[in-house]
Design a protein around this motif. Sequence first.
Motif, PDB file in Angstrom:
ATOM      1  N   TYR A 250      -0.345  11.576  -4.760  1.00  0.00           N
ATOM      2  CA  TYR A 250      -0.650  10.156  -4.948  1.00  0.00           C
ATOM      3  C   TYR A 250      -2.006  10.111  -5.629  1.00  0.00           C
ATOM      4  CZ  TYR A 250       2.806   9.284  -1.193  1.00  0.00           C
ATOM      5  OH  TYR A 250       3.924   9.236  -0.407  1.00  0.00           O
TER       6      TYR A 250
ATOM      7  N   ILE B  30       2.240  -0.289  -4.933  1.00  0.00           N
ATOM      8  CA  ILE B  30       0.883  -0.554  -4.463  1.00  0.00           C
ATOM      9  C   ILE B  30       0.982  -1.639  -3.400  1.00  0.00           C
ATOM     10  CG2 ILE B  30      -1.447  -1.284  -5.086  1.00  0.00           C
ATOM     11  CD1 ILE B  30      -0.893  -0.306  -7.928  1.00  0.00           C
TER      12      ILE B  30
ATOM     13  N   LEU C  83      -1.701   3.432  -9.899  1.00  0.00           N
ATOM     14  CA  LEU C  83      -1.188   4.453  -8.992  1.00  0.00           C
ATOM     15  C   LEU C  83      -0.155   5.299  -9.723  1.00  0.00           C
ATOM     16  CD1 LEU C  83      -0.603   5.774  -6.187  1.00  0.00           C
ATOM     17  CD2 LEU C  83       1.061   3.933  -5.816  1.00  0.00           C
TER      18      LEU C  83
ATOM     19  N   GLN D  59       0.810  -0.583 -11.439  1.00  0.00           N
ATOM     20  CA  GLN D  59      -0.556  -1.091 -11.586  1.00  0.00           C
ATOM     21  C   GLN D  59      -0.614  -2.547 -11.168  1.00  0.00           C
ATOM     22  OE1 GLN D  59      -1.824  -3.454 -14.007  1.00  0.00           O
ATOM     23  NE2 GLN D  59       0.310  -3.916 -14.499  1.00  0.00           N
TER      24      GLN D  59
ATOM     25  N   TRP E 136      -4.856   7.725  -7.593  1.00  0.00           N
ATOM     26  CA  TRP E 136      -5.313   6.364  -7.837  1.00  0.00           C
ATOM     27  C   TRP E 136      -6.420   6.360  -8.902  1.00  0.00           C
ATOM     28  CZ3 TRP E 136      -3.060   2.378  -5.041  1.00  0.00           C
ATOM     29  CH2 TRP E 136      -2.370   2.733  -3.870  1.00  0.00           C
TER      30      TRP E 136
ATOM     31  N   LEU F 204      -6.637   1.271  -0.341  1.00  0.00           N
ATOM     32  CA  LEU F 204      -5.572   1.629  -1.268  1.00  0.00           C
ATOM     33  C   LEU F 204      -4.414   2.191  -0.444  1.00  0.00           C
ATOM     34  CD1 LEU F 204      -7.700   3.526  -3.951  1.00  0.00           C
ATOM     35  CD2 LEU F 204      -7.139   1.087  -3.896  1.00  0.00           C
TER      36      LEU F 204
ATOM     37  N   ALA G  99      -0.234   3.214  -0.557  1.00  0.00           N
ATOM     38  CA  ALA G  99       0.977   3.437  -1.354  1.00  0.00           C
ATOM     39  C   ALA G  99       2.231   3.504  -0.496  1.00  0.00           C
ATOM     40  CB  ALA G  99       0.834   4.717  -2.172  1.00  0.00           C
TER      41      ALA G  99
ATOM     42  N   VAL H 116      -5.986  -1.732 -10.724  1.00  0.00           N
ATOM     43  CA  VAL H 116      -5.730  -0.570  -9.880  1.00  0.00           C
ATOM     44  C   VAL H 116      -4.453   0.092 -10.370  1.00  0.00           C
ATOM     45  CG1 VAL H 116      -5.222   0.228  -7.537  1.00  0.00           C
ATOM     46  CG2 VAL H 116      -6.853  -1.641  -7.896  1.00  0.00           C
TER      47      VAL H 116
END
Length: 287
Positions: free
Chosen positions: A86, A51, A120, A133, A88, A70, A72, A118
């Motif tokens: 991906y 992240i 991922l 996270q 989220w 967001l 990645a 958050v």
Amino acid sequence: TLKQLNGAFVALPVGSYFVSLVVGDSTGKTASIAQNFVVAGGTISGTIAVITQPLSYLPASPGGTTTVLLDAHNSSPQPGATVTQYIWAVVGLPSKQPVANATGRVAQIKLQPGPYQVGLLIVDSSGGNAIAQKNVVVDSTTAGASGSSVNGDNPPNIPQLLQSLEGEQGGQVSLPTVTDPDGDSITIRWVLKQGASDIKSGAGGVISLANVPAGSYSIAVTAGDGSLTSAAIYQLRVSSPGVSSAGYSTPTVSRGVSNSQGSAGSTAPQPNPSGSLASSSLTIKLP
């Protein structure tokens, strides 16, 4: 003899970082080195979830809701595979109630002020997956009372990349998206360098590679909001038309376990035990 020799351990949440070291001796001479690295959620097989954005702390925008990026970038699949999804998911803290879902390597969501987690999940073509996270706070205390952001409190955010940018001779390369926590206008300037020599310079987020020969370069980027300035250095590999740019080296990746934590007390989201993903959203289940 060395004037000073320090070693230190720091606690970092999942994300992309840039570290520099400067060493000086008693004669006044110095030497320095810098390195990009990531703290990631990963597996032994090689799938890595990172992240890069958002940061752990975000000033709230005036008006109640804040647009949160967001990102990645630097996540990667097992060797020989490609990332296929991906996913989220964002939950509020401490309630752990779902707040938002999104898909894609880069996405945007809107959040009210408050604490969040958050998550991922990335899935690759070999069936591998990895989870990362991070705990994030959207803080309303820095919002301007008059409805405008506090100018100059926070510099622009320039993403730090693990891998080199790639471009083709005669084409162009896009720089990573720069954001400003306060919503201020951003001016981006760059210098394309080869070794110590400046090749060309300009402004904006796109660099033309016209008349730039194939080879390895660096890009010095600055982003200013009229008050504060941030800087980053990217590596660039330019290939001849039709020739792969594979073969360049990348910085070391710090691999973590699949439940990498952004801060004490948080728990990483868990994938479907069956390994299947029936939808493009991920529900974070926390004890």
